[in-house]
Design an enzyme around this catalytic site. Sequence first.
Site, mmCIF file in Angstrom:
data_model
loop_
_atom_site.group_PDB
_atom_site.id
_atom_site.type_symbol
_atom_site.label_atom_id
_atom_site.label_comp_id
_atom_site.label_asym_id
_atom_site.label_seq_id
_atom_site.Cartn_x
_atom_site.Cartn_y
_atom_site.Cartn_z
ATOM 1 N N HIS A 34 2.441 2.839 -3.272
ATOM 2 C CA HIS A 34 3.573 1.981 -2.977
ATOM 3 C C HIS A 34 3.060 0.600 -2.600
ATOM 4 O O HIS A 34 1.959 0.457 -2.067
ATOM 5 C CB HIS A 34 4.421 2.568 -1.836
ATOM 6 C CG HIS A 34 5.730 1.866 -1.654
ATOM 7 N ND1 HIS A 34 5.873 0.784 -0.820
ATOM 8 C CD2 HIS A 34 6.945 2.082 -2.214
ATOM 9 C CE1 HIS A 34 7.128 0.361 -0.875
ATOM 10 N NE2 HIS A 34 7.796 1.129 -1.711
ATOM 11 N N ASP B 162 10.028 8.272 -5.193
ATOM 12 C CA ASP B 162 10.289 8.608 -6.593
ATOM 13 C C ASP B 162 9.568 9.880 -7.026
ATOM 14 O O ASP B 162 9.971 10.523 -7.992
ATOM 15 C CB ASP B 162 9.862 7.458 -7.504
ATOM 16 C CG ASP B 162 10.719 6.224 -7.319
ATOM 17 O OD1 ASP B 162 11.946 6.371 -7.253
ATOM 18 O OD2 ASP B 162 10.168 5.119 -7.221
#
Length: 460
Positions: free
Chosen positions: A338, A397
Amino acid sequence: MTNGNNSNVEKILFDITPKIQELADLCEKNNEIDKELFTKYEVKRGLRDLNGKGVLAGLTNISDVCATKMVDGKEVPCAGNLYYRGYNIKDIVKGFLEANHYGFEETAYLLLFGDLPNPKELSEFHETLVERRTLPPNFVRDVIMKAPSSDMMNSLSRSILNLYSYDSKADDTSIPNVLRQCMNLISQFPMLMVYGYHAYNYRLGEDLYIYAPSPELSTAENILMMLREDRKYTELEAKILDMALVLHMDHGGGNNSTFTTHVVTSSGTDTYSTMAAAMASLKGPKHGGANIKVTQMITEMKEVVKDWEDDDEVRNYLEGLLDKKYFDKKGLIYGMGHAIYSVSDPRADIFKKFVKQLAHEKGYDKEYALYEKVEHLAPEVISQKRKMYKGVNANVDFYSGLVYGMLGIPQKLYTPIFAAARVVGWSAHRLEELKNVDKIIRPAYKPLAPYREYIKMEDR
């Protein structure tokens, strides 16, 4: 026009002809910039430094993404936290789960208006959203059913832009009017995406069923009800989808689609154009489309890896991904890493607890175990194969695609569901930009091309 001519037109418009390829090669050649120059001129690529810290481009009260803490005067990585209007997302989720009610409406109120609603405020807000769960007369027939797209994000964007034509105050950027428009879109998004999906399937020969949303149901319940032919869903399914909507609702002002919202809003344009621009950003596989990539990657992994419980087999596949041997050959392990979080993504941590429960009830224990194994092995493989500036962890996700799959939600709606949640955050950030900043956003780019004298045609 004859079929032959139609075929020729399609070839011209949609094929990459030798001439297009030749021009594309020229385009690539003359657009390439030496990567070392980005370092030389201290360009913050992606508007982030080498440690992943974003360039400060604005101020916000709406949400905070926290991934570091101060220890002995130094900033060090820590377990990630996400705050909505100062409230920890973990406490928000815990609060509505313990109170046994759906969280979407409560959290939307918080992001839009800055405080947690009391029972009266929440009830009135829910009623306001309910009365806006409608579309202009004949909109489904005239817009959604006409030339339905195979891509639901494009279908949604087209519907949003068409709503401009039905709004007599479309260009009014006063706060009351923009709030009206935003609340309309928050209420209409579930219909726009589900109806768009059904319209596309109808063109493929499937039965068409268009159900009106129920005023008694929450946003999550209505999505499942309108999506399924039998209108049935379980309480667990609705609560997990509701949680997914809350977790995806906002993520600071710097994520790509929200920053897009700020940039486009700063130009003074209308709400519908702003939301369509944010949708275009979210559609990208590096942003909202990442969960589809995760699902597709895992699907291939399950075919290539014969023994899902074998660490070595799974590790070999992950190494092959980084070596561009598998899946889309981009050298990426989707769902891992991320821009800000380096230790853990709080949204993934919350999700994971309920994913395991849903997986057990749906008979997906083996698939869930594979996901866990990838989550455990991927950071190790990436650290061995890549130069690391910060830690790598599973992001939201990574698990959301698995959840949607277990809920029976088609892949075409994975990113639109993300959008149906994030439209709340976009709305809050648009209102904040309009209230506080009256200056167009325009960062600088350093030109590298040398100045040249114009050459007459006959001398070239």
